[in-house]
Design a protein around this motif. Structure first.
Motif, short mmCIF file in Angstrom:
data_model
loop_
_atom_site.label_atom_id
_atom_site.label_comp_id
_atom_site.label_asym_id
_atom_site.label_seq_id
_atom_site.Cartn_x
_atom_site.Cartn_y
_atom_site.Cartn_z
N LEU A 64 76.06 25.66 102.87
CA LEU A 64 76.19 25.30 101.46
C LEU A 64 74.86 25.25 100.72
N GLY A 65 73.75 25.04 101.45
CA GLY A 65 72.46 24.77 100.82
C GLY A 65 72.22 23.28 100.76
N ILE A 66 70.96 22.88 100.64
CA ILE A 66 70.64 21.46 100.71
C ILE A 66 71.03 20.72 99.43
N VAL A 67 71.01 21.40 98.28
CA VAL A 67 71.36 20.73 97.03
C VAL A 67 72.85 20.40 96.99
N ALA A 68 73.69 21.39 97.26
CA ALA A 68 75.13 21.18 97.24
C ALA A 68 75.56 20.17 98.30
N THR A 69 74.93 20.23 99.45
CA THR A 69 75.26 19.29 100.53
C THR A 69 74.96 17.86 100.11
N VAL A 127 66.13 14.16 93.76
CA VAL A 127 65.21 14.90 92.89
C VAL A 127 64.41 15.90 93.71
N TRP A 128 63.84 15.42 94.82
CA TRP A 128 63.03 16.30 95.68
C TRP A 128 63.87 17.42 96.28
N VAL A 129 65.08 17.09 96.72
CA VAL A 129 65.96 18.10 97.30
C VAL A 129 66.28 19.18 96.28
N THR A 130 66.54 18.78 95.04
CA THR A 130 66.86 19.74 94.00
C THR A 130 65.67 20.64 93.69
N VAL A 131 64.49 20.05 93.58
CA VAL A 131 63.29 20.83 93.30
C VAL A 131 63.01 21.83 94.42
N ILE A 132 63.07 21.36 95.66
CA ILE A 132 62.81 22.24 96.81
C ILE A 132 63.88 23.32 96.91
N GLY A 133 65.14 22.91 96.75
CA GLY A 133 66.24 23.87 96.87
C GLY A 133 66.17 24.97 95.83
N VAL A 134 65.84 24.61 94.59
CA VAL A 134 65.83 25.59 93.50
C VAL A 134 64.58 26.45 93.52
N PHE A 135 63.41 25.82 93.63
CA PHE A 135 62.16 26.55 93.45
C PHE A 135 61.61 27.16 94.75
N LEU A 136 61.97 26.62 95.90
CA LEU A 136 61.45 27.16 97.16
C LEU A 136 62.50 27.92 97.97
N VAL A 170 71.87 25.79 91.01
CA VAL A 170 72.50 24.50 90.71
C VAL A 170 73.26 24.62 89.40
N GLU A 171 74.58 24.57 89.49
CA GLU A 171 75.41 24.66 88.29
C GLU A 171 75.45 23.30 87.58
N PRO A 172 75.66 23.31 86.25
CA PRO A 172 75.74 22.05 85.50
C PRO A 172 76.73 21.03 86.07
N PRO A 173 77.93 21.45 86.55
CA PRO A 173 78.85 20.45 87.11
C PRO A 173 78.27 19.69 88.29
N VAL A 174 77.41 20.34 89.08
CA VAL A 174 76.80 19.65 90.23
C VAL A 174 75.84 18.58 89.74
#
Length: 289
Positions: free
Chosen positions: A93-98, A246-255, A260-264
């Motif tokens: 799923l990826g770390i952000v969705a998880t 916050v860190w998970v989202t930054v790492i997941g998106v940029f690295l 990341v969809e708006p509903p998430v």
């Protein structure tokens, strides 16, 4: 006051370390069997737990003398199984969705503390739990990748982690934090070895630095977490644990290139808000007792 500030700062650093650890886990879990990766990580964790216990008051003998050996062992096995499930979820799923789904874990602790520990949960906290699960449904809405059979993994992981947290509160009345830490590492390492040894395979030289990073971030994170709880009250640190999102989202998106969809984002905001409200109500109830 200085200790409180230091504890909060350390908790924020711990959240960053655990987010990095999740990213490294995702990388290794895509290359090797997750149960094998977790086994190597827990061997290092168990070694660290033994060293910590040996340096503590009474040494290893004191760490082994638990008032609840069966419950402590079960705690360790549940946690290591939860780690394996999360690692699989990171890959699928990826770390952000998880983490968006796993965020309901603190709310599950509240929901289960009544039937499991016999604690009184007021209607406001029950309402917050319900709102949190609405937030989870927002995350799982159709059209986003997390809406798949694999989405059950972080949800089951959240339930297992909630059980682990409740068991930890149960044994904490008679066992010290060091004893619980020792049993968590030892029981988890023994349990995962029985399963992971069958999936062992050679590790490519290029992946050893990643494996070392996984082990070191795990040890550093747990050590600093202990230090944070030594410097500040657990109640004051809990809200800052959410900075991991916050860190998970930054790492997941940029690295890692995850989307990341708006509903998430909306769902995570709802769940975190519900979690912070239950924390606030718990503090209010504690002051009234």
């Amino acid at each position: 006051m200085e200790g409180q500030r230091a504890g909060i700062l350390i908790m924020c650093i711990v959240s960053l370390i655990f987010a990095v650890q999740d990213a490294v886990s995702r990388h290794l879990g895509a290359l090797y069997p997750p149960v094998f990766v977790t086994m190597l990580r827990y061997w290092f964790f168990a070694l660290f737990a033994v060293v910590m216990a040996a340096r503590g008051p009474g040494g290893l003998r004191a760490a082994l003398r638990s008032a609840h050996p069966v419950l402590q062992s079960l705690r360790g096995l549940i946690l290591v199984a939860e780690v394996v499930l999360m690692l699989v979820a990171f890959v699928k799923l990826g770390i952000v969705a998880t983490h968006a789904v796993f965020t309901v874990a603190p709310l599950l602790v509240v929901a289960l503390s009544g039937p499991v520990l016999g604690e009184r949960i007021g209607w406001r906290r029950w309402l917050a739990v319900g709102v949190g699960f609405v937030g989870m449904l927002v995350v799982l809405r159709p059209g986003f990748a997390v809406f798949s059979p694999w989405a059950i993994l972080p949800l089951v992981s959240a339930f297992m982690f909630a059980l682990y947290a409740l068991m930890t509160r149960r044994v904490a009345a008679e066992d010290s934090a060091l004893v619980s830490f020792f049993w968590t590492g030892l029981a988890g390492a023994l349990g995962i070895t029985l399963a992971g040894i069958w999936f062992a395979r050679p590790i490519a030289p290029a992946d050893w630095p990643w494996m070392a990073a996984l082990c070191l971030t795990g040890v550093a994170g747990h050590y600093l977490l202990i230090r944070a709880y030594e410097l500040a009250e657990a109640s004051s640190l809990q809200p800052f644990a959410y900075t991991q999102l916050v860190w998970v989202t930054v790492i997941g998106v940029f690295l890692l290139g995850e989307r990341v969809e708006p509903p998430v984002i909306a769902g995570m905001a709802i769940i975190v808000s519900a979690g912070l409200f239950t924390w606030w109500r718990t503090m209010q109830a504690a002051r009234q007792d």
